[in-house]
Design an enzyme around this catalytic site. Sequence first.
Site, PDB file in Angstrom:
ATOM      1  N   LYS A   1      56.465  38.492  36.084  1.00 58.84           N
ATOM      2  CA  LYS A   1      55.400  38.774  35.120  1.00 58.84           C
ATOM      3  C   LYS A   1      55.593  40.149  34.459  1.00 58.84           C
ATOM      4  CE  LYS A   1      50.324  38.630  35.084  1.00 58.84           C
ATOM      5  NZ  LYS A   1      49.177  38.433  35.991  1.00 58.84           N
TER       6      LYS A   1
ATOM      7  N   ASP B   1      40.567  45.859  39.590  1.00 55.96           N
ATOM      8  CA  ASP B   1      41.593  44.907  40.030  1.00 55.96           C
ATOM      9  C   ASP B   1      42.890  45.642  40.368  1.00 55.96           C
ATOM     10  OD1 ASP B   1      43.580  43.007  40.329  1.00 55.96           O
ATOM     11  OD2 ASP B   1      43.045  41.850  38.548  1.00 55.96           O
TER      12      ASP B   1
ATOM     13  N   GLU C   1      41.889  38.523  33.215  1.00 57.50           N
ATOM     14  CA  GLU C   1      41.601  38.394  34.642  1.00 57.50           C
ATOM     15  C   GLU C   1      40.227  38.975  35.024  1.00 57.50           C
ATOM     16  OE1 GLU C   1      45.155  40.084  36.268  1.00 57.50           O
ATOM     17  OE2 GLU C   1      46.351  38.393  35.554  1.00 57.50           O
TER      18      GLU C   1
ATOM     19  N   ASP D   1      45.600  31.534  38.111  1.00 54.75           N
ATOM     20  CA  ASP D   1      45.868  32.971  38.152  1.00 54.75           C
ATOM     21  C   ASP D   1      47.375  33.118  38.328  1.00 54.75           C
ATOM     22  OD1 ASP D   1      46.228  35.642  38.771  1.00 54.75           O
ATOM     23  OD2 ASP D   1      44.985  35.623  40.578  1.00 54.75           O
TER      24      ASP D   1
HETATM   25 MG    MG Z   1      46.026  39.416  40.245  1.00 55.27          MG
END
Ligand code: MG
Length: 617
Positions: free
Chosen positions: A85, A208, A184, A23
């Site tokens: 990111k 999420d 994800e 992840d």
């Molecule tokens: Mg995450």
Amino acid sequence: MAKISINLTSGTVSKSIAVIGIDLGTTNSLIATINRENKSPYCITKEKESIVPSAIYFGENGPIIGSEAIAKLVAEPENTIYSIKRLLGKSYTDIQDAKQQLNYEIIDDEDKLVKVKIGTKYYSPIELSSLILKELKSIAETQLQEEVSKVVITVPAYFNDSQRQATRDAGKLAGLDVLRIINEPTAASLAYGIGLDPTESRTVAVFDLGGGTFDISILEIHNGVFEVLSTNGDTFLGGDDIDRAIVNLWTTEYKLSNLNTSDKQLLRVTAEKAKKSLTTLQVYSHKLTIGTKEVSLNLTIEQLNKLLKPLIGRTMQCCSRAISDAEIELSAIDEVVLVGGSTKTKAIKDAVKNYFVHSAVNDTLNPDEVVALGAAIEADILAGNRTDMLLLDVTPLSLGIETVGGLMDVLIPRNSKVPTTLKKEYTTSVDGQINLRVSVYQGERELSADNRKLGEFILQNIPAMPAGLPKIEMTFMLNADGILQVSAEEKRSGTKQVVDMKSQYGLTDLEIKTMLKESIDHAQEDMDKRSLAEAKTEADQLVYATDKFIRDNADLFTAENIEKINYLKNEIVLSIDAKDKDGIVSAMDSLNNYSRPFAEIAMDKNIAKALQGKKIE
Ligand code: MG
Ligand code: ADP
């Protein structure tokens, strides 16, 4: 421990390979693998901690990754990189919003990928992400005591083509063999084992809320097949926003003005601490020195909840959109999966439970870890250890080409399952047209200019025909990672062109190889410098020896000879000045070749001299 299995009939030995899920988070990254005994996934830890903050500190002794880097955020913000990111696979124009929130210097790399400037060096987000991945690889290798290369890396569902490609490139650069890039939310549902029983049918919403991104995905699982019905979210919504809201509240409340970068960072870090401690406490208090001012910071659960309200509202709007895109009723959702550190906040968890009132909310696993755990399960599936599974992902944005009048013509609609291939026929608009420009876009707007351009190419050498006659077949192939390949073929003549759309923002394989070789190239540079120095020394010696030889054997040389030798000597000096190693060597050869006969004559004379008076029997 690595297990060795021996095939008794053939006698061959095969080493089992660790399957790893990663992840790669905006805020935190984690690695997980499968326990070979009980087949269940677990997070790999370093000093009992599974979370590796996605931060890099550039100190004097090279980059440091993780919590030690986070510790440098206050003292050296310009040398400490976080939230990289957010920049991955993005162009300079893409990141104007993100830019203001990051304390390191971001450079426009000619409208292609952005670069980050640290000290005097420039790094691409891909290189920086690869440093984090390298660290994760090394943690896994230390823990498992075996080499790790085959991995599954997760990305937010909202990641577009270039971001996925950039993630894959970062993996490659870190020396990893990226088996697959998966969403994800898909990984998170796998972590809860939802769908592992092939007889079960389920509709799942994955909520999420991490540090920097919010994703809501609606999945349907049927016959062991995971299908993403829709995705929605906000790439600028997460725990960082809560921290920022707390900082803003404090700066107003305590009248903190003229804050320098360190003060701001200190407040940011303290705000996050306050937020986290309110998961269990009712009020947070802390004394802090900001500039010359001593302040006693306070945050109550009521204050926090008030700050959370607009943020929660935004997440719920995304949920509604995802449900309507999925074309299902809210009540059709059987289960909700909570993902991301921010879902530990009670008000957020409650809001989710209130919204998805008909569904069971899965929150038994640590929301920090679920994505990595699911990635490990997916890696296990890809390694062939779970043969009854198939994963279908979905493309979040439509893909198409620009047609006459600057219109977007969609070939692959958003929320299409991947992998997928679509063909469509086009023709020319002008008589005798021999070239056709194909511009590929991603997005939902009518005008292609409003969408994101992925790239373009020109289909050349179409035989001249009246407008409308050529049959140009466009093929869009989207692979399981969501990476697009486009080909165009004029069917009457067979003229064809195939293009990988990764070239616009992602790195090409060649560029990656070049970067990998950088260290070797530096070695080459050093070697070149050294051989130049050696040649120069040798040349200096030759010039000196030649001068001496001329002095010692003046009778052998005419004025013309001397002139020629001086000319050749000067050639050497010029090559030395030009730092031209090959030039030096060849100029030395020329001088040597010219002076050799003289040296031979001189030698003969000397031998003759030495022999004088000696009798030969
Ligand atoms: Mg995450
Ligand atoms: P990402 O996926 O963006 O890397 P994570 O899922 O690791 O993010 O979540 C990080 C976010 O979770 C941070 O904003 C962090 O402050 C927040 N967080 C972690 N623990 C808690 C907690 N106990 N309460 C509230 N927020 C938390």
